[in-house]
Design a protein around this motif. Structure first.
Motif, PDB file in Angstrom:
ATOM      1  N   TYR A  37      -8.297 -28.255 -31.748  1.00  0.00           N
ATOM      2  CA  TYR A  37      -9.418 -28.508 -32.630  1.00  0.00           C
ATOM      3  C   TYR A  37     -10.451 -29.342 -31.890  1.00  0.00           C
ATOM      4  O   TYR A  37     -10.116 -30.155 -31.035  1.00  0.00           O
ATOM      5  CB  TYR A  37      -8.976 -29.283 -33.879  1.00  0.00           C
ATOM      6  N   LEU A  45     -13.874 -31.317 -38.219  1.00  0.00           N
ATOM      7  CA  LEU A  45     -12.845 -30.787 -37.318  1.00  0.00           C
ATOM      8  C   LEU A  45     -12.951 -29.266 -37.294  1.00  0.00           C
ATOM      9  O   LEU A  45     -12.834 -28.613 -38.333  1.00  0.00           O
ATOM     10  CB  LEU A  45     -11.454 -31.212 -37.785  1.00  0.00           C
ATOM     11  N   PHE A  91      -8.511 -32.286 -30.166  1.00  0.00           N
ATOM     12  CA  PHE A  91      -7.147 -32.551 -30.623  1.00  0.00           C
ATOM     13  C   PHE A  91      -6.275 -31.322 -30.386  1.00  0.00           C
ATOM     14  O   PHE A  91      -6.674 -30.186 -30.666  1.00  0.00           O
ATOM     15  CB  PHE A  91      -7.114 -32.864 -32.116  1.00  0.00           C
ATOM     16  N   GLN A 102       3.012 -27.855 -41.756  1.00  0.00           N
ATOM     17  CA  GLN A 102       2.547 -29.206 -41.452  1.00  0.00           C
ATOM     18  C   GLN A 102       2.286 -29.312 -39.960  1.00  0.00           C
ATOM     19  O   GLN A 102       3.099 -28.873 -39.157  1.00  0.00           O
ATOM     20  CB  GLN A 102       3.601 -30.223 -41.881  1.00  0.00           C
ATOM     21  N   PHE A 103       1.171 -29.918 -39.604  1.00  0.00           N
ATOM     22  CA  PHE A 103       0.791 -30.066 -38.200  1.00  0.00           C
ATOM     23  C   PHE A 103       1.154 -31.458 -37.685  1.00  0.00           C
ATOM     24  O   PHE A 103       1.086 -32.435 -38.417  1.00  0.00           O
ATOM     25  CB  PHE A 103      -0.711 -29.908 -38.029  1.00  0.00           C
ATOM     26  N   PHE A 105      -0.444 -33.756 -34.875  1.00  0.00           N
ATOM     27  CA  PHE A 105      -1.619 -33.856 -34.015  1.00  0.00           C
ATOM     28  C   PHE A 105      -1.388 -34.854 -32.900  1.00  0.00           C
ATOM     29  O   PHE A 105      -0.714 -35.877 -33.082  1.00  0.00           O
ATOM     30  CB  PHE A 105      -2.827 -34.327 -34.824  1.00  0.00           C
ATOM     31  N   GLY A 106      -1.979 -34.562 -31.737  1.00  0.00           N
ATOM     32  CA  GLY A 106      -2.051 -35.565 -30.691  1.00  0.00           C
ATOM     33  C   GLY A 106      -3.106 -36.600 -31.050  1.00  0.00           C
ATOM     34  O   GLY A 106      -3.791 -36.485 -32.066  1.00  0.00           O
TER      35      GLY A 106
ATOM     36  N   PHE B  33      -4.072 -29.877 -47.667  1.00  0.00           N
ATOM     37  CA  PHE B  33      -3.627 -31.064 -46.953  1.00  0.00           C
ATOM     38  C   PHE B  33      -4.659 -32.179 -47.120  1.00  0.00           C
ATOM     39  O   PHE B  33      -5.859 -31.924 -47.081  1.00  0.00           O
ATOM     40  CB  PHE B  33      -3.494 -30.769 -45.454  1.00  0.00           C
ATOM     41  N   TYR B  35      -5.665 -35.723 -45.179  1.00  0.00           N
ATOM     42  CA  TYR B  35      -5.487 -36.539 -43.984  1.00  0.00           C
ATOM     43  C   TYR B  35      -6.377 -37.778 -44.079  1.00  0.00           C
ATOM     44  O   TYR B  35      -7.396 -37.789 -44.755  1.00  0.00           O
ATOM     45  CB  TYR B  35      -5.923 -35.782 -42.725  1.00  0.00           C
ATOM     46  N   GLN B  37      -8.201 -40.539 -41.269  1.00  0.00           N
ATOM     47  CA  GLN B  37      -8.486 -40.776 -39.862  1.00  0.00           C
ATOM     48  C   GLN B  37      -9.101 -42.155 -39.672  1.00  0.00           C
ATOM     49  O   GLN B  37     -10.109 -42.502 -40.288  1.00  0.00           O
ATOM     50  CB  GLN B  37      -9.428 -39.711 -39.294  1.00  0.00           C
ATOM     51  N   LEU B  43      -5.322 -39.516 -36.665  1.00  0.00           N
ATOM     52  CA  LEU B  43      -5.298 -38.587 -37.789  1.00  0.00           C
ATOM     53  C   LEU B  43      -3.899 -38.593 -38.398  1.00  0.00           C
ATOM     54  O   LEU B  43      -2.928 -38.241 -37.738  1.00  0.00           O
ATOM     55  CB  LEU B  43      -5.653 -37.197 -37.256  1.00  0.00           C
ATOM     56  N   LEU B  45      -1.393 -37.383 -41.640  1.00  0.00           N
ATOM     57  CA  LEU B  45      -1.202 -36.549 -42.818  1.00  0.00           C
ATOM     58  C   LEU B  45      -0.707 -37.426 -43.966  1.00  0.00           C
ATOM     59  O   LEU B  45       0.284 -38.137 -43.829  1.00  0.00           O
ATOM     60  CB  LEU B  45      -0.192 -35.444 -42.536  1.00  0.00           C
ATOM     61  N   PHE B  91      -9.970 -36.541 -44.826  1.00  0.00           N
ATOM     62  CA  PHE B  91     -10.210 -35.107 -44.688  1.00  0.00           C
ATOM     63  C   PHE B  91      -9.281 -34.322 -45.603  1.00  0.00           C
ATOM     64  O   PHE B  91      -8.109 -34.664 -45.764  1.00  0.00           O
ATOM     65  CB  PHE B  91      -9.952 -34.642 -43.245  1.00  0.00           C
ATOM     66  N   PHE B 108     -10.730 -27.463 -42.019  1.00  0.00           N
ATOM     67  CA  PHE B 108     -11.016 -28.797 -42.529  1.00  0.00           C
ATOM     68  C   PHE B 108     -12.370 -28.862 -43.237  1.00  0.00           C
ATOM     69  O   PHE B 108     -13.328 -28.179 -42.858  1.00  0.00           O
ATOM     70  CB  PHE B 108     -11.028 -29.809 -41.376  1.00  0.00           C
TER      71      PHE B 108
END
Lengths: 115, 117
Positions: A37, A45, A91, A102-103, A105-106, B33, B35, B37, B43, B45, B91, B108
């Protein structure tokens, strides 16, 4: 456990240089998905690419290319001939069958392209 | 399609006040979802829904946070009472859900920038 590592916190390049953003992932599942992303200064994003674990072919989209290597658990992203508009935070994310959709993320890599 | 819609885009409130953030997912998406940040934590969840049902809310920081999805086209994230440490960009994202082929990309919204004074 799932984990995504983007070791490069910040990168600066001069316009027209090539730049590679690294992403290393961890998962015990054999079926998983990787994503990139982009978050420009405006804050949204933007989805760039999805890759599943069974497709190791590299992909090229214009100036963007992605190198997926299962042997090193890496999914690196290269921007060729960088432009100022490429300045953003990038990202990398992972999902697998244990996480459902479900993700993970770094922490992101902030890229600055200097004109 | 209009994409994921969030409102408000910016919210400034005082500590102790109730804050409600709103989200309209992309039509046809069955996963949603929320989120958060921040510079310090990146970021995170908070919670996600499949077919309007909360699946995992383990990321919700504490009982002051609650989320609902009364129908497929609307969700809210509520903070009551708000605290300065809740200041962040929130988000909302939606996706088609895992389906039979595996995970799908999340799309998003523009985010809500919350400032709690």
């Amino acid at each position: 456990a799932q984990k995504v590592t983007q070791a490069q916190t910040e990168i600066s390049v001069v316009e027209k240089e090539d730049v590679t953003l690294d992403c290393v992932y961890e998962t015990r599942d054999t079926t998983y998905y990787l994503f990139w992303y982009k978050q420009p200064p405006s804050g949204e994003l933007v989805f760039l690419i999805r890759r599943n674990s069974f497709d190791e072919q590299n992909e090229i989209s214009g100036r963007y290319s992605w190198n997926f290597q299962k042997s090193t658990s890496s999914f690196n992203f290269t921007i060729t001939a960088s432009q100022v508009v490429d300045s953003a935070v990038y990202f990398c994310a992972l999902s697998d069958r244990n996480t459902g959709n479900q993700f993970y993320f770094g922490t992101g890599t902030s890229l600055t392209v200097i004109p | 399609d209009a994409g994921v819609i969030q409102s408000p885009r910016h919210e400034v409130t005082e500590m102790g006040q109730e804050v409600t953030l709103r989200c309209k997912p992309i039509s046809g998406h069955n996963s949603l979802f929320w989120y958060r940040q921040t510079m310090m934590r990146g970021l995170e969840l908070l919670i996600y829904f499949n077919n309007n049902v909360p699946i995992d809310d383990s990321g919700m920081p504490e009982d002051r946070f609650s989320a609902k999805m009364p129908n497929a086209s609307f969700s809210t994230l509520k903070i009551q009472p708000s605290e300065p440490r809740d200041s962040a960009v929130y988000f909302c994202a939606s996706s088609l859900g895992p389906g039979t082929s595996g995970s799908n990309e999340q799309f998003f919204g523009p985010g809500t920038r919350l400032t709690v004074l």
